[in-house]
Design an enzyme around this catalytic site. Sequence first.
Site, PDB file in Angstrom:
ATOM      1  N   LYS A  76       0.852  -1.193   0.000  1.00 38.38           N
ATOM      2  CA  LYS A  76       0.000   0.000   0.000  1.00 38.38           C
ATOM      3  C   LYS A  76       0.888   1.243   0.000  1.00 38.38           C
ATOM      4  O   LYS A  76       1.793   1.351   0.817  1.00 38.38           O
ATOM      5  CB  LYS A  76      -0.935  -0.002   1.216  1.00 38.38           C
ATOM      6  CG  LYS A  76      -1.947   1.144   1.152  1.00 38.38           C
ATOM      7  CD  LYS A  76      -3.092   0.954   2.122  1.00 38.38           C
ATOM      8  CE  LYS A  76      -2.733   1.452   3.502  1.00 38.38           C
ATOM      9  NZ  LYS A  76      -3.930   1.589   4.370  1.00 38.38           N
ATOM     10  N   GLY A 103      -6.459   8.338  15.479  1.00 38.05           N
ATOM     11  CA  GLY A 103      -5.981   9.506  14.731  1.00 38.05           C
ATOM     12  C   GLY A 103      -4.478   9.694  14.766  1.00 38.05           C
ATOM     13  O   GLY A 103      -3.883  10.152  13.795  1.00 38.05           O
ATOM     14  N   ALA A 104      -3.838   9.345  15.889  1.00 40.96           N
ATOM     15  CA  ALA A 104      -2.394   9.588  16.033  1.00 40.96           C
ATOM     16  C   ALA A 104      -1.637   8.387  15.478  1.00 40.96           C
ATOM     17  O   ALA A 104      -1.280   7.468  16.209  1.00 40.96           O
ATOM     18  CB  ALA A 104      -2.041   9.820  17.498  1.00 40.96           C
TER      19      ALA A 104
END
Length: 313
Positions: free
Chosen positions: A65, A211-212
Amino acid sequence: MTAVFDSASIFAAISPAEAVARTRDAFLAHHAGEWSMPSKLYVDAPPAGDFRAMPARGGGLAILKWVTSFPGNPERGLPVVAGALLISSDETGELLAIADCAAVTSLRTGAAAAVSAQALAPAGARTAGIVGCGVNGSWAARCLAASGYGSGVCADVRRESAEALAAELGWRAGSTADALSCDVVVTVTPGDRPVVDASDIEPGRHLALLGADGHGKAELTASAVARCELFCDEWAQASTGGELAGPVERGEIGREEVTELGAVLAGDAPGRADPDAITAFDSTGLAIQDLGIAHALIDAWRAGDLEAGEISV
Ligand SMILES: NC(=O)c1ccc[n+]([C@@H]2O[C@H](COP(=O)([O-])OP(=O)(O)OC[C@H]3O[C@@H](n4cnc5c(N)ncnc54)[C@H](O)[C@@H]3O)[C@@H](O)[C@H]2O)c1
């Protein structure tokens, strides 16, 4: 010929419930040593963001990816996460498919939150709070809803994002404090500043911190981290980039304080110690999660259930 899976076909073929099941299988296969995953490689592109190259192999497939995190992109009308997922046969090396990586990322990221809640939230946990209702926050909510969680509270500094997600799921929009009062809390903000302090969290919560996911990012203050029983997707990755990397660097936590989710799922490590503990799952995003969704895509394509284009490469 190589198949091409676009975002619409991926979402049409893979339900949130299937994404959750495939992601769970991926954590188990990786923990068992059946699937391999070399380290994620970051290519920083300051000040705008970074690129990541994420390879994995297992179950007959090998993937790579190539994906971005450009947190300021929404202001430019562009997505935070973009790129492509290459899916190859690990028997012939043949490139089978190229998939839109934002769709794959959303499915496996949201699914990880749900898998962590199933493994770590206390029995009877039902309500779900989402802090940050952008692209990946929305998929976390959909995966939690597909796993039986809800009703929920959607919180976002952009009230319209919270309201749109709440309307879609039959949940309600509220403040961050409202979201933090739910049994399961998922944080999916850009991670440029903490959104949860120790005083904000009640005993018995499960936090999925999505998120982090890179250097210098955090959604919890150091004192909030200190209040939690800590879990992560993979220690090698989580200890060097993401929510736990700061506390590790400062010597506040070490390997022995953090348990990998796969070990809990396999029954090789304990999950939450007691109903009043606060559990926190640090998701930094693993290539094996993408591999899990890649398997779902290839299975659906071979069964004729996924519309694909074709290119010659
Ligand atoms: N862990 C993983 O596997 C994984 C995967 C993909 C993305 N991410 C990360 O997740 C974060 C979000 O990505 P996205 O694609 O959903 O971005 P996004 O821009 O679509 O969503 C972020 C949302 O957070 C909101 N927000 C910002 N500050 C907030 C605050 N203080 N309180 C409440 N809401 C706030 C924004 O308004 C926005 O709606 C990024 O840091 C990204 O790198 C992690």
